[in-house]
Design a protein around this motif. Sequence first.
Motif, PDB file in Angstrom:
ATOM      1  N   GLY A 114      25.773  43.235  42.506  1.00 54.21           N
ATOM      2  CA  GLY A 114      25.881  43.714  41.132  1.00 54.21           C
ATOM      3  C   GLY A 114      27.158  44.503  40.907  1.00 54.21           C
ATOM      4  O   GLY A 114      28.139  44.369  41.637  1.00 54.21           O
ATOM      5  N   PHE A 115      27.152  45.335  39.870  1.00 52.39           N
ATOM      6  CA  PHE A 115      28.296  46.213  39.615  1.00 52.39           C
ATOM      7  C   PHE A 115      28.301  47.322  40.657  1.00 52.39           C
ATOM      8  O   PHE A 115      27.300  48.014  40.865  1.00 52.39           O
ATOM      9  CB  PHE A 115      28.214  46.821  38.210  1.00 52.39           C
ATOM     10  N   GLU A 117      30.280  50.731  42.685  1.00 47.50           N
ATOM     11  CA  GLU A 117      31.144  51.885  42.439  1.00 47.50           C
ATOM     12  C   GLU A 117      32.110  52.132  43.590  1.00 47.50           C
ATOM     13  O   GLU A 117      33.128  52.794  43.421  1.00 47.50           O
ATOM     14  CB  GLU A 117      30.284  53.127  42.203  1.00 47.50           C
ATOM     15  N   ASN A 192      41.979  49.470  37.999  1.00 46.08           N
ATOM     16  CA  ASN A 192      40.812  49.014  38.755  1.00 46.08           C
ATOM     17  C   ASN A 192      41.221  47.935  39.752  1.00 46.08           C
ATOM     18  O   ASN A 192      41.997  47.040  39.451  1.00 46.08           O
ATOM     19  CB  ASN A 192      39.738  48.473  37.800  1.00 46.08           C
ATOM     20  N   LYS A 194      40.636  44.780  42.437  1.00 47.86           N
ATOM     21  CA  LYS A 194      39.865  43.543  42.483  1.00 47.86           C
ATOM     22  C   LYS A 194      39.983  42.885  43.854  1.00 47.86           C
ATOM     23  O   LYS A 194      41.086  42.677  44.355  1.00 47.86           O
ATOM     24  CB  LYS A 194      40.381  42.565  41.420  1.00 47.86           C
ATOM     25  N   LYS A 280      33.569  43.356  30.652  1.00 46.16           N
ATOM     26  CA  LYS A 280      33.060  44.395  31.537  1.00 46.16           C
ATOM     27  C   LYS A 280      33.423  44.098  32.993  1.00 46.16           C
ATOM     28  O   LYS A 280      33.829  44.991  33.742  1.00 46.16           O
ATOM     29  CB  LYS A 280      31.540  44.515  31.383  1.00 46.16           C
ATOM     30  N   LYS A 281      33.303  42.833  33.392  1.00 44.48           N
ATOM     31  CA  LYS A 281      33.648  42.442  34.756  1.00 44.48           C
ATOM     32  C   LYS A 281      35.149  42.572  35.002  1.00 44.48           C
ATOM     33  O   LYS A 281      35.582  42.972  36.083  1.00 44.48           O
ATOM     34  CB  LYS A 281      33.190  41.002  35.011  1.00 44.48           C
ATOM     35  N   ALA A 284      35.937  46.213  35.555  1.00 45.86           N
ATOM     36  CA  ALA A 284      35.214  46.877  36.640  1.00 45.86           C
ATOM     37  C   ALA A 284      36.052  46.898  37.908  1.00 45.86           C
ATOM     38  O   ALA A 284      36.917  46.048  38.130  1.00 45.86           O
ATOM     39  CB  ALA A 284      33.892  46.165  36.891  1.00 45.86           C
ATOM     40  N   THR A 286      35.923  46.002  41.466  1.00 47.96           N
ATOM     41  CA  THR A 286      35.082  45.154  42.319  1.00 47.96           C
ATOM     42  C   THR A 286      35.758  44.997  43.674  1.00 47.96           C
ATOM     43  O   THR A 286      36.503  44.050  43.903  1.00 47.96           O
ATOM     44  CB  THR A 286      34.839  43.787  41.668  1.00 47.96           C
TER      45      THR A 286
END
Length: 318
Positions: A114-115, A117, A192, A194, A280-281, A284, A286
């Motif tokens: 999932g998402f 942190e 962010n 990736k 949102k992805k 995020a 990730t």
Amino acid sequence: MKKIAILGGSGFIGSHLSQYLNKMNIDFIILDKIQSIQFPKKWQFADVTRPLELHKTLSAVDVIINLAAEHQDNIEPKSLYYDVNVQGAKNICAVAEYLNIKYIIFTSSVAIYGFIEHETAEDGAYQPFNNYGKSKLAAEQVYDKWVAKNANRTLVIIRPTVVFGKNNRGNVYNLFKQIVFGKFFMIGTGNNKKSMAYIDNITAFLHYVTMLPINRYVFNYVDKPDFTMNELTQIIYYTLNKKRNNFHIPYIIGLFIGYCFDLLTKITGKKYPISYIRIKKFCACTQFKSNNIKQYNFKAPVSLKEGIIKTIHSEFIK
């Protein structure tokens, strides 16, 4: 020498894996609903939702690599995720048991986490937020039951992060394309990070794990280092010899735009490349890692930066 069956072998990863195995002179067959363009003589029709066909095509096979999946964000009806990913796993396991096939490699996904942190390894908590991630996690549990029944069986679960490369038409390709045509705007700060995986590296790893001894294995697959969105886009702009667009859309406005496109999809029935969940992805962080791969001597043949540059050249420059 082991004979390998690639379920979903006509798709993006399957096509590259077939080319890799062919260069290595390894015996393989491609099982898919769609005929293989590169290796039509090695292709046979198969559908993981139809077990009788699997019985016919998997005879005399030593290793099953299951790449077949429903994986896009907006599949309808939602039951297809579970018909293909979960029931398909049950059918594969049943046929493998009947035919005494003891080696299965399953490509799951980091979507099962999932998402997240923080940078997440194989021991991360499972918190899938969509039907794709939920169905992949349920499929893993099916394979776990299969391998637990017999001490002589081997199961390799690989959870790749986003995979990109030549002929892929996923989110990374769309990012490249938007920058090529001057339609890209950064949403959020761009700080962010990736995690990504280059196709040549994951195909090499898929071959590598066919040689592991009897056991159950779980691997995240990610090519390091992780780039921030600012760093990633800078590599793309530089490779394309284009001036960087430094305009940023605030995150909250980006989410609102995505929500508007979701409403438009409901009204018109047309699918758009922009959606709330995709925004949102995109914004995020990730980041994934593999503590388990470090225990082995596998080395990715191509650096992540080189993979990005090679993909841009093959898709947009040559």
